[in-house]
Design a protein around this motif. Structure first.
Motif, short mmCIF file in Angstrom:
data_model
loop_
_atom_site.label_atom_id
_atom_site.label_comp_id
_atom_site.label_asym_id
_atom_site.label_seq_id
_atom_site.Cartn_x
_atom_site.Cartn_y
_atom_site.Cartn_z
N CYS A 65 0.83 -1.21 0.00
CA CYS A 65 0.00 0.00 0.00
C CYS A 65 0.86 1.26 0.00
O CYS A 65 0.40 2.32 0.38
N LEU A 67 3.24 2.38 1.79
CA LEU A 67 3.60 3.09 3.02
C LEU A 67 5.08 2.87 3.32
O LEU A 67 5.61 3.38 4.28
N GLU A 68 5.72 2.10 2.47
CA GLU A 68 7.12 1.76 2.70
C GLU A 68 7.76 1.65 1.32
O GLU A 68 7.14 1.10 0.41
N ARG A 86 -2.38 4.03 -4.56
CA ARG A 86 -2.67 4.81 -3.36
C ARG A 86 -3.21 6.18 -3.74
O ARG A 86 -4.18 6.66 -3.14
N GLN A 87 -2.59 6.78 -4.76
CA GLN A 87 -3.08 8.11 -5.15
C GLN A 87 -4.49 8.05 -5.69
O GLN A 87 -5.23 9.02 -5.61
N HIS A 89 -6.70 6.27 -4.38
CA HIS A 89 -7.53 5.86 -3.24
C HIS A 89 -8.13 4.48 -3.49
O HIS A 89 -9.28 4.22 -3.18
N ILE A 91 -6.98 1.53 -2.33
CA ILE A 91 -6.54 0.51 -1.40
C ILE A 91 -7.44 0.53 -0.17
O ILE A 91 -7.81 1.58 0.32
N GLY A 92 -7.83 -0.66 0.26
CA GLY A 92 -8.57 -0.77 1.52
C GLY A 92 -7.65 -1.39 2.55
O GLY A 92 -6.89 -2.30 2.24
N LEU A 93 -7.68 -0.86 3.78
CA LEU A 93 -6.71 -1.30 4.78
C LEU A 93 -7.40 -1.50 6.11
O LEU A 93 -8.16 -0.64 6.56
N PRO A 113 -13.02 7.18 4.27
CA PRO A 113 -12.19 7.07 3.06
C PRO A 113 -12.77 7.85 1.88
O PRO A 113 -12.00 8.42 1.09
N GLU A 115 -14.47 10.62 2.10
CA GLU A 115 -14.15 12.03 2.36
C GLU A 115 -12.70 12.31 1.99
O GLU A 115 -12.39 13.34 1.38
N LEU A 116 -11.82 11.39 2.36
CA LEU A 116 -10.40 11.60 2.07
C LEU A 116 -10.17 11.60 0.56
O LEU A 116 -9.27 12.27 0.07
N ALA A 117 -11.00 10.85 -0.18
CA ALA A 117 -10.86 10.82 -1.63
C ALA A 117 -11.66 11.95 -2.28
O ALA A 117 -11.72 12.04 -3.50
N ARG A 118 -12.24 12.79 -1.43
CA ARG A 118 -13.06 13.92 -1.89
C ARG A 118 -14.18 13.44 -2.81
O ARG A 118 -14.49 14.05 -3.82
N LEU B 419 -1.17 5.49 9.75
CA LEU B 419 -0.96 4.61 8.59
C LEU B 419 -2.20 4.58 7.71
O LEU B 419 -2.11 4.66 6.49
N PHE B 420 -3.35 4.48 8.37
CA PHE B 420 -4.60 4.44 7.62
C PHE B 420 -4.76 5.69 6.77
O PHE B 420 -5.09 5.63 5.60
N ARG B 422 -2.47 7.65 5.70
CA ARG B 422 -1.50 7.69 4.61
C ARG B 422 -1.88 6.72 3.51
O ARG B 422 -1.76 7.04 2.33
N ALA B 423 -2.37 5.54 3.89
CA ALA B 423 -2.75 4.56 2.88
C ALA B 423 -3.89 5.10 2.02
O ALA B 423 -4.05 4.69 0.88
N HIS B 424 -4.66 6.01 2.58
CA HIS B 424 -5.75 6.60 1.80
C HIS B 424 -5.34 7.92 1.17
O HIS B 424 -6.19 8.71 0.78
N ASN B 425 -4.02 8.13 1.13
CA ASN B 425 -3.50 9.29 0.43
C ASN B 425 -4.08 10.60 0.97
O ASN B 425 -4.37 11.51 0.21
N ALA B 426 -4.31 10.65 2.28
CA ALA B 426 -4.85 11.87 2.86
C ALA B 426 -3.82 12.99 2.76
O ALA B 426 -2.63 12.75 2.97
N SER B 427 -4.26 14.19 2.43
CA SER B 427 -3.32 15.31 2.35
C SER B 427 -2.96 15.77 3.76
O SER B 427 -3.59 15.39 4.74
N GLN B 430 -5.90 17.36 5.26
CA GLN B 430 -6.94 16.41 5.68
C GLN B 430 -6.54 15.72 6.98
O GLN B 430 -7.35 15.56 7.89
N ARG B 434 -8.96 16.36 10.01
CA ARG B 434 -9.84 15.26 10.38
C ARG B 434 -9.27 14.37 11.45
O ARG B 434 -9.98 13.57 12.04
#
Ligand SMILES: Nc1ncnc2c1ncn2[C@@H]1O[C@H](COP(=O)(O)OP(=O)(O)OP(=O)(O)O)[C@@H](O)[C@H]1O
Ligand SMILES: [Mg+2]
Lengths: 274, 558
Positions: A65, A67-68, A86-87, A89, A91-93, A113, A115-118, B419-420, B422-427, B430, B434
């Motif tokens: 995902c 993160l590494e 990831r960009q 949005h 991926i589900g985690l 999620p 909301e984060l993906a707008r 981590l969550f 970041r995995a959701h590409n939060a700015s 955000q 949030r």
């Protein structure tokens, strides 16, 4: 069944990992956490990852995902590198800690999620997922009012809301007691059958791994390598009766033997794809 | 290799410090030369050398006064914390006592002590007052943080409350105590200097006042530098000794203070009981005050009792005091608002950009350990003798605790939650909006609350020394004019003002937190404790809905 479908179209996507290499610097020395990992996960199939503590399962998931960063090899999901996924949005985690936001209701946690993906949050979609994880009566409760198992179900619903291309579950039920785990495994199976998604699950329980998966990957540690990859051809849809079948136990026993004979690097039992 | 690491860690800070010194040098030497505002660092050093005999004569006095108050105040705090921990019903009165001590503005206390005590005692008592509350809270926090497992083991082996306190809790409290002892060094110096402002014949406070009224800029900055150096040296010496005594655990993070303040409302007692307790505590304070005058044979010419104060305030001349409330409120309110705004904004900035935080934070720490009192002449030189100065002092006093606690709060998001995101590409935005801000809100609001009495102290100090109006000024003029009834009345009004300010903020805090839905979750310590209890008792808390039904199939299959 999904697996069989995808084997006919090997280019249909899924996860392709080739010669993946990852090392950490610990106390000024380089330490190889993952060595030469090659693995294929068919699109819309379920893969379980088992292995001793510290063998790099979580590291592998974090690489998937994005993160590494990794040091060598190739990782593709449906033909894309992880960072693109990831960009998008996509991926589900869900992790061992449900990591819910305590000030949000169940409903608002699940829609996070989007909301984060707008994206627009459609309450119908959220309601559908709440129904899927059977939390209808708790839609407006806050995490503090839920039991551990219920929180974990919220986390799984949240991981599914954005219709991810790849669902990553890192010991999602690891902190729960045995009985709740088993019940949630059945639920996870039901949810996944309703919405087949390319899924990688990390678990410490071989029964759980075999029961849920199309393919089980056994890893060994120091350095993290793959000991065995075994496809699970138990028929789907699976019910609890599978747990009583001799085939199920045979697979579990075979893989447990691999796991405990670990340390020495064995050849993969059987390559699923390729 | 290691040189490079040092450079990377401290390079920004050193650069910034040099830049500040350079700016001061340029301003003092050329731009504002002769204006009597800023002393160039080189001139300050020269003056320090020239005046070394003066410092040699005055520093020991102040140090002795501060050390006495520091020792007694801290000892009292630790003892009271121990009692509050081991005798359950004393806990709330102890915290109320601490809060009252904390809320009494030093400016109200100084003249009152001056007329009741003699010699350097007022400075020591002030120092003791200033150090009491932080150490009380940190010690209690440490006592509470004892490992639940170790406590259970102790209890299982038959240890009573007292043995548990000495064997397990006292050890667990050491980090908190060390933090309290070190953190309160600057406060003790402030107390001592404040005590020297009126009535003393020697000490840094006397030097500072003389330098200020004599417009000796080099001397003002020199005293400021020396006091800061003493505060920092004291801080590090105490920490070092603490580490020698207690090598296995580092001092507690000082930013834990604000969150620890939630101790005061964690009990489940009814509102009625709490109101009764509060009223009883107020009654007790009044009773002690009333009784102290005849018991200690205090002169009722200088020491007034509560009745005199009330009579004065409702009488015709009471308006002299009451009319000053608005001014002090405005001064403190202005400084408070600016202080928390700066603290919050910088806290957010330093968390969002850790590199900036690493560079600026050590400097902010040094600024915060400059005893507040030495800012007064400097700020007055810069901003004049108006409300602006009073506000600035109040802001300087409040911003650092707010900054540290804001950072602490914003950083308390769990690793998996981050981590969550970041995995959701939060700015960045955000994640801040949030996740970090809601998580940090309790600490940010608690920091604002504990800053309220500090803002009142800062504002009244400036009123006294610089602006010449407001309650701070009134108290001192009443003292100088021997108008003791007015002095006591103003001191009482100022104290009430400070306590009301604090209480209003804690109500606002609770309302805001409830609105946001952030309040109510048990602290992790509590949760751990419940888990242990549940495990020991063999029960697990589970919602009825969660009872296993299907799970049995799994067992049958094996
Ligand atoms: N950020 C890091 N820095 C250094 N080493 C790390 C880091 N993260 C993981 N490691 C090391 O990499 C190895 C694999 O860690 P990882 O968390 O992936 O193990 P795991 O298989 O998930 O174990 P577990 O089953 O206990 O969760 C471990 O030896 C760990 O010490
Ligand atoms: Mg792991």
């Amino acid at each position: 069944m999904n697996l069989a479908a995808d084997m006919d179209h090997p280019t249909a996507g899924g996860v392709v990992i080739q010669g993946l290499q990852k090392s950490y610097r610990v106390g000024g020395r380089s330490f190889e956490a993952l060595q030469e990992i090659s693995l294929t996960v068919a699109s819309r199939s379920f893969t379980s990852l088992v292995g001793p503590s510290g063998c790099g399962k979580s590291t592998l998931l974090r690489i998937l995902c994005d993160l590494e960063a990794f040091d060598g090899g190739r990782v593709e999901i449906d033909g894309c590198p992880p960072h693109l996924l990831r960009q998008r949005h996509a991926i589900g985690l869900a992790l061992q800690d449900p990591a819910l936001l305590p000030w949000r209701t169940v409903r608002r946690n699940i829609s996070l999620p989007l909301e984060l993906a707008r994206e627009r949050v459609s309450s119908a979609v959220v309601d559908e997922l709440i129904a899927l994880v059977e939390l209808e009566h708790f839609a407006d409760a806050r995490p503090a009012q839920l039991s551990g198992g219920m929180r974990q179900r919220v986390a799984i619903a949240r991981a599914l809301i954005s219709n991810p291309q790849l669902l990553l579950l890192d010991e999602p039920f690891g902190a729960l007691d045995e009985m709740t785990r088993q019940r949630l495994n059945l639920e996870l199976l039901r949810i996944w059958t309703e919405r087949p998604t390319t899924t990688v699950l990390v678990t410490h329980s071989m029964q759980e791994a075999v029961f849920l998966a199309d393919q089980v990957v056994v890893m060994s540690g120091r350095p993290g390598t793959i000991l065995a990859v075994r496809s699970v051809d138990l028929p789907r849809p699976r019910t609890v009766s599978v747990l009583r079948s001799p085939e199920f136990h045979a697979i579990c026993d075979e893989l447990l033997e691999k796991l405990f004979s670990g340390g020495t690097r064995a050849q993969p039992v059987e390559e699923t794809v390729g | 290799m290691s040189v490079r690491r040092v450079v990377r860690r401290w390079g920004g800070t050193a650069g910034l410090a040099l830049l500040i010194l350079l700016v001061l040098q340029v301003l003092g030497e050329w731009v504002l030369a002769g204006k009597g505002i800023i002393a160039a660092p080189t001139h300050v050093i020269e003056a320090l050398w020239d005046d070394r005999a003066l410092y040699g004569a005055n520093v020991p006095t102040t140090l002795e006064t501060a050390a006495k108050g520091w020792a007694v105040g801290n000892a009292a705090a630790i003892v009271v914390a121990g009692i509050a921990q081991s005798v359950a019903w004393t806990e709330r009165p102890a915290l109320l006592l601490g809060l009252t001590v904390f809320s009494i503005p030093g400016v109200a206390l100084a003249p009152v002590l001056e007329v009741t005590l003699s010699g350097n005692a007022p400075g020591s008592v002030l120092a003791g007052f200033f150090v009491f509350f932080p150490t009380l809270i940190l010690t209690l926090l440490g006592l509470r943080q004892a490992d639940p497992g170790a406590l259970l083991v102790a209890r299982a082996y038959g240890a009573g409350r007292w043995r548990t306190l000495t064997k397990v809790r006292a050890r667990a409290a050491l980090p908190g105590i060390v933090t309290g002892l070190s953190m309160t060094v600057p406060a003790a110096l402030v107390g001592a200097i404040l005590g020297e402002f009126i009535g003393a014949s020697s000490g840094l406070g006397v030097m500072l006042i003389d330098a200020m009224y004599g417009a000796q800029v080099d001397l003002v900055w020199g005293v400021a530098a020396v006091t800061t150096a003493l505060a920092l040296a004291g801080y590090y010496i105490v920490r070092y000794v603490g580490r020698l005594l207690n090598p296995w655990s580092p001092p507690l993070d000082a930013s834990a203070t604000a969150s620890a303040l939630d101790l005061t409302r964690r009990d489940g007692r009814s509102r009625l009981v709490r109101i009764i307790e509060t009223l009883a505590s107020i009654g007790l304070i009044l009773l002690v005050w009333w009784a102290a005058i005849p018991v200690f044979h205090l002169s009722d010419y200088v020491v007034k009792n509560p009745g005199d104060v009330v009579n004065y305030l409702v009488g015709s001349s009471g308006s002299a005091v009451l009319s000053q409330i608005g001014i002090t409120l405005a001064d403190a309110g202005l400084g408070f608002c600016v202080g928390i705004a700066v603290g919050w904004v910088l806290g957010v900035l330093f968390v969002v950009s850790p590199a900036t935080g690493r560079a600026v934070l050590p400097i902010a720490f040094v600024v915060s350990s400059i005893p507040a009192i030495v800012f007064v002449p400097i700020v007055t030189l810069l901003l004049g003798r108006g409300s602006l100065s009073a506000g600035a002092i109040a802001a300087i006093v409040t911003f650092f605790p707010v900054l540290v606690n804001t950072m602490f709060g914003l950083r308390s998001a769990s690793g998996d939650t981050l981590l969550f995101f970041r995995a959701h590409n939060a700015s960045l935005w955000q994640t801040l909006w949030r996740l970090r801000l809601p998580i940090g809100m309790p600490a940010m609001l608690a920091a604002a609350r504990i800053s309220a009495p500090l803002a009142v102290l800062g504002a009244t100090l400036a009123e006294w020394l610089a602006t010449g109006r407001g309650l701070g000024y009134l108290i001192v003029t009443a003292f100088v004019n021997s108008n003791y009834t007015q002095m006591w009345a103003a001191a009482v009004v100022l104290t009430i003002l400070s306590i009301v300010f604090y209480s209003v903020l804690s109500v606002v805090e609770q309302v805001v937190l409830r609105r946001l839905g952030v309040a109510g979750a048990p602290s992790s310590g509590q949760r751990a404790w419940h888990t242990v209890l549940a495990r020991i008792g063999g029960r697990r808390e589970r919602a009825p809905e969660e009872t296993p039904q299907l799970g049995n199939a799994w067992f049958e299959a094996h």
